[in-house]
Design an enzyme around this catalytic site. Sequence first.
Site, short mmCIF file in Angstrom:
data_model
loop_
_atom_site.label_atom_id
_atom_site.label_comp_id
_atom_site.label_asym_id
_atom_site.label_seq_id
_atom_site.Cartn_x
_atom_site.Cartn_y
_atom_site.Cartn_z
N HIS A 19 2.49 -5.96 -9.17
CA HIS A 19 2.80 -4.74 -10.20
C HIS A 19 3.23 -5.62 -11.49
CE1 HIS A 19 4.10 -1.92 -6.78
NE2 HIS A 19 3.11 -1.36 -7.34
N LYS A 43 5.12 11.12 -0.81
CA LYS A 43 4.79 10.05 -0.41
C LYS A 43 5.86 9.77 0.58
CE LYS A 43 1.25 8.12 -3.24
NZ LYS A 43 0.70 6.67 -3.84
N ARG A 94 -7.37 -3.06 -7.20
CA ARG A 94 -7.55 -4.24 -6.13
C ARG A 94 -8.76 -4.57 -5.23
NH1 ARG A 94 -2.08 -2.53 -3.43
NH2 ARG A 94 -3.27 -0.56 -4.14
N SER A 132 2.91 -2.74 -1.69
CA SER A 132 4.27 -2.33 -1.31
C SER A 132 4.45 -2.17 0.17
CB SER A 132 4.71 -1.11 -2.24
OG SER A 132 4.60 -1.56 -3.41
P1 ADP Z 1 0.86 4.77 -6.70
O1 ADP Z 1 1.59 5.44 -5.40
O2 ADP Z 1 0.50 5.54 -7.89
O3 ADP Z 1 -0.57 4.10 -6.30
P2 ADP Z 1 1.78 1.99 -6.45
O4 ADP Z 1 3.21 1.43 -7.03
O5 ADP Z 1 1.38 1.64 -5.10
O6 ADP Z 1 1.91 3.47 -6.81
O7 ADP Z 1 0.66 1.26 -7.61
C1 ADP Z 1 0.80 1.46 -9.01
C2 ADP Z 1 -0.36 0.87 -9.65
O8 ADP Z 1 -0.08 -0.56 -9.50
C3 ADP Z 1 -1.61 1.39 -9.19
O9 ADP Z 1 -2.72 1.30 -10.36
C4 ADP Z 1 -1.93 0.09 -8.16
O10 ADP Z 1 -3.36 -0.02 -7.93
C5 ADP Z 1 -1.44 -1.27 -8.97
N1 ADP Z 1 -0.97 -2.24 -7.99
C6 ADP Z 1 -0.45 -1.98 -6.73
N2 ADP Z 1 -0.19 -3.15 -5.93
C7 ADP Z 1 -0.79 -3.97 -6.90
C8 ADP Z 1 -1.05 -5.35 -6.66
N3 ADP Z 1 -0.65 -6.12 -5.78
N4 ADP Z 1 -1.74 -6.11 -7.81
C9 ADP Z 1 -2.02 -5.29 -8.78
N5 ADP Z 1 -1.78 -4.20 -9.09
C10 ADP Z 1 -1.29 -3.37 -7.98
#
Ligand code: ADP
Length: 164
Positions: A19, A43, A94, A132
Amino acid sequence: MRQAFAVYPGTFDPVTNGHLDILVRARRLFGSIVVGIGRNPGKKPVFSIDQRVIMLQEALDQVDIDKVDIVPFDGLTADFAREIGARAIVRALRSMTDFESEFALDIANARLAPELETVLLIARPEYTHLSSTLVREAAEQGRRIIPGSVPPCVEHHLREHYGF
Ligand code: ADP
Protein backbone atom coordinates in the site's frame (compact mmCIF):
# COMPACT_ATOMS: atom_id res chain seq x y z
CA MET A 1 -5.79 26.98 -9.57
CA ARG A 2 -5.83 24.41 -6.79
CA GLN A 3 -3.71 21.41 -7.70
CA ALA A 4 -5.55 18.22 -8.57
CA PHE A 5 -5.65 15.67 -5.82
CA ALA A 6 -6.59 12.03 -5.75
CA VAL A 7 -8.21 9.65 -3.31
CA TYR A 8 -6.48 6.36 -2.57
CA PRO A 9 -9.26 4.28 -1.03
CA GLY A 10 -8.94 0.96 0.75
CA THR A 11 -9.62 -1.05 3.85
CA PHE A 12 -5.97 -1.02 5.05
CA ASP A 13 -6.56 -3.86 7.51
CA PRO A 14 -3.64 -3.34 8.15
CA VAL A 15 -1.61 -1.09 5.84
CA THR A 16 1.26 -3.00 4.16
CA ASN A 17 4.46 -1.98 2.40
CA GLY A 18 2.59 -2.65 -0.87
CA HIS A 19 0.00 0.00 0.00
CA LEU A 20 2.75 2.44 1.00
CA ASP A 21 4.60 1.92 -2.28
CA ILE A 22 1.44 2.77 -4.24
CA LEU A 23 0.87 5.82 -2.06
CA VAL A 24 4.39 7.17 -2.63
CA ARG A 25 4.08 6.59 -6.38
CA ALA A 26 0.60 8.18 -6.52
CA ARG A 27 1.91 11.22 -4.65
CA ARG A 28 4.41 11.79 -7.49
CA LEU A 29 1.46 12.11 -9.88
CA PHE A 30 -0.83 14.28 -7.77
CA GLY A 31 -0.29 17.45 -5.71
CA SER A 32 -1.77 15.73 -2.70
CA ILE A 33 -3.47 12.48 -1.78
CA VAL A 34 -6.34 11.69 0.54
CA VAL A 35 -6.08 8.14 1.81
CA GLY A 36 -9.71 7.13 2.30
CA ILE A 37 -10.07 4.38 4.87
CA GLY A 38 -13.37 2.67 4.19
CA ARG A 39 -15.12 1.57 7.36
CA ASN A 40 -16.32 -1.39 5.24
CA PRO A 41 -18.35 -3.13 7.95
CA GLY A 42 -19.39 -5.75 5.36
CA LYS A 43 -15.76 -6.88 5.16
CA LYS A 44 -15.63 -7.27 8.94
CA PRO A 45 -12.20 -5.69 9.35
CA VAL A 46 -10.07 -7.17 12.13
CA PHE A 47 -8.67 -3.79 13.15
CA SER A 48 -11.03 -0.99 14.19
CA ILE A 49 -11.22 2.16 12.11
CA ASP A 50 -9.23 4.00 14.81
CA GLN A 51 -6.51 1.35 14.81
CA ARG A 52 -6.30 1.43 11.01
CA VAL A 53 -5.97 5.22 11.04
CA ILE A 54 -3.26 5.10 13.74
CA MET A 55 -1.28 2.43 11.88
CA LEU A 56 -1.43 4.42 8.65
CA GLN A 57 -0.44 7.65 10.40
CA GLU A 58 2.50 5.95 12.12
CA ALA A 59 3.54 4.33 8.84
CA LEU A 60 3.41 7.69 7.04
CA ASP A 61 5.51 9.30 9.77
CA GLN A 62 8.25 6.81 8.86
CA VAL A 63 8.11 7.55 5.13
CA ASP A 64 9.48 10.69 3.45
CA ILE A 65 6.15 11.99 2.15
CA ASP A 66 4.07 15.14 2.60
CA LYS A 67 0.60 16.33 1.58
CA VAL A 68 -1.14 13.11 2.47
CA ASP A 69 -4.29 13.16 4.60
CA ILE A 70 -6.01 10.18 6.13
CA VAL A 71 -9.80 10.36 6.13
CA PRO A 72 -12.14 7.54 7.25
CA PHE A 73 -15.33 7.24 5.21
CA ASP A 74 -18.60 5.34 4.97
CA GLY A 75 -20.44 4.37 1.84
CA LEU A 76 -19.31 4.44 -1.75
CA THR A 77 -15.85 5.55 -2.79
CA ALA A 78 -17.30 7.50 -5.74
CA ASP A 79 -19.56 9.52 -3.42
CA PHE A 80 -16.74 10.17 -0.98
CA ALA A 81 -14.31 11.24 -3.74
CA ARG A 82 -16.90 13.53 -5.26
CA GLU A 83 -17.84 15.06 -1.88
CA ILE A 84 -14.26 16.09 -1.13
CA GLY A 85 -13.63 17.31 -4.69
CA ALA A 86 -11.04 14.77 -5.81
CA ARG A 87 -10.01 14.55 -9.46
CA ALA A 88 -9.16 10.86 -9.45
CA ILE A 89 -9.33 7.58 -7.61
CA VAL A 90 -6.07 5.64 -7.34
CA ARG A 91 -6.18 1.86 -7.16
CA ALA A 92 -3.54 -0.81 -7.71
CA LEU A 93 -3.34 -4.01 -9.72
CA ARG A 94 -1.46 -7.02 -8.40
CA SER A 95 -2.90 -9.67 -10.68
CA MET A 96 -5.50 -10.49 -13.30
CA THR A 97 -7.93 -11.14 -10.45
CA ASP A 98 -7.42 -7.55 -9.27
CA PHE A 99 -7.86 -6.44 -12.87
CA GLU A 100 -11.26 -8.12 -13.14
CA SER A 101 -12.60 -6.49 -10.00
CA GLU A 102 -11.03 -3.08 -10.65
CA PHE A 103 -12.40 -3.14 -14.19
CA ALA A 104 -15.93 -3.67 -12.87
CA LEU A 105 -15.44 -1.03 -10.17
CA ASP A 106 -14.24 1.53 -12.72
CA ILE A 107 -17.31 0.99 -14.87
CA ALA A 108 -19.59 1.44 -11.86
CA ASN A 109 -17.68 4.49 -10.62
CA ALA A 110 -17.70 6.07 -14.08
CA ARG A 111 -21.48 5.86 -14.04
CA LEU A 112 -21.79 7.12 -10.49
CA ALA A 113 -19.33 10.00 -10.89
CA PRO A 114 -18.41 10.58 -14.56
CA GLU A 115 -16.11 13.49 -13.71
CA LEU A 116 -13.75 11.19 -11.80
CA GLU A 117 -11.00 9.13 -13.42
CA THR A 118 -9.61 5.94 -11.94
CA VAL A 119 -5.83 5.69 -12.18
CA LEU A 120 -4.55 2.12 -11.90
CA LEU A 121 -0.96 1.61 -10.84
CA ILE A 122 0.69 -1.77 -11.35
CA ALA A 123 2.12 -3.19 -8.12
CA ARG A 124 5.89 -3.65 -8.04
CA PRO A 125 6.94 -7.32 -8.31
CA GLU A 126 8.11 -7.46 -4.68
CA TYR A 127 4.57 -6.62 -3.54
CA THR A 128 2.37 -8.50 -6.02
CA HIS A 129 1.91 -11.45 -3.67
CA LEU A 130 1.32 -9.37 -0.60
CA SER A 131 -2.07 -8.64 0.92
CA SER A 132 -3.41 -7.53 4.29
CA THR A 133 -5.16 -10.91 4.51
CA LEU A 134 -1.87 -12.83 4.15
CA VAL A 135 -0.20 -10.61 6.71
CA ARG A 136 -3.02 -11.23 9.21
CA GLU A 137 -3.09 -14.97 8.57
CA ALA A 138 0.66 -15.33 9.10
CA ALA A 139 0.34 -13.37 12.35
CA GLU A 140 -2.74 -15.22 13.59
CA GLN A 141 -1.92 -18.78 12.55
CA GLY A 142 1.87 -18.80 12.39
CA ARG A 143 2.64 -16.11 14.94
CA ARG A 144 5.00 -14.72 12.34
CA ILE A 145 5.55 -11.46 10.49
CA ILE A 146 6.18 -12.04 6.78
CA PRO A 147 9.60 -10.43 6.23
CA GLY A 148 9.36 -7.12 4.38
CA SER A 149 5.56 -7.09 4.45
CA VAL A 150 4.76 -4.26 6.85
CA PRO A 151 6.53 -1.26 8.40
CA PRO A 152 7.89 -1.74 11.96
CA CYS A 153 5.02 0.20 13.57
CA VAL A 154 2.45 -2.16 12.00
CA GLU A 155 4.54 -5.17 13.07
CA HIS A 156 4.27 -3.84 16.61
CA HIS A 157 0.45 -3.56 16.39
CA LEU A 158 0.18 -7.07 14.88
CA ARG A 159 2.26 -8.57 17.69
CA GLU A 160 0.17 -6.76 20.26
CA HIS A 161 -3.13 -7.76 18.64
CA TYR A 162 -2.27 -11.44 18.21
CA GLY A 163 -0.19 -11.67 21.40
CA PHE A 164 3.25 -12.85 20.27
P1 ADP B 1 -10.00 -2.90 -0.64
O1 ADP B 1 -10.80 -3.64 0.38
O2 ADP B 1 -10.67 -1.62 -1.08
O3 ADP B 1 -9.50 -3.71 -1.81
P2 ADP B 1 -7.27 -2.94 0.32
O4 ADP B 1 -6.72 -2.25 1.54
O5 ADP B 1 -7.20 -4.42 0.28
O6 ADP B 1 -8.74 -2.39 0.18
O7 ADP B 1 -6.54 -2.40 -0.98
C1 ADP B 1 -6.58 -1.04 -1.34
C2 ADP B 1 -5.86 -0.86 -2.66
O8 ADP B 1 -4.48 -1.17 -2.49
C3 ADP B 1 -6.37 -1.78 -3.78
O9 ADP B 1 -6.34 -1.09 -5.01
C4 ADP B 1 -5.38 -2.91 -3.80
O10 ADP B 1 -5.25 -3.49 -5.08
C5 ADP B 1 -4.10 -2.17 -3.41
N1 ADP B 1 -3.16 -3.08 -2.75
C6 ADP B 1 -3.40 -3.95 -1.77
N2 ADP B 1 -2.30 -4.66 -1.46
C7 ADP B 1 -1.32 -4.22 -2.30
C8 ADP B 1 0.05 -4.58 -2.52
N3 ADP B 1 0.63 -5.57 -1.85
N4 ADP B 1 0.74 -3.93 -3.48
C9 ADP B 1 0.15 -2.94 -4.19
N5 ADP B 1 -1.14 -2.58 -4.05
C10 ADP B 1 -1.88 -3.20 -3.12
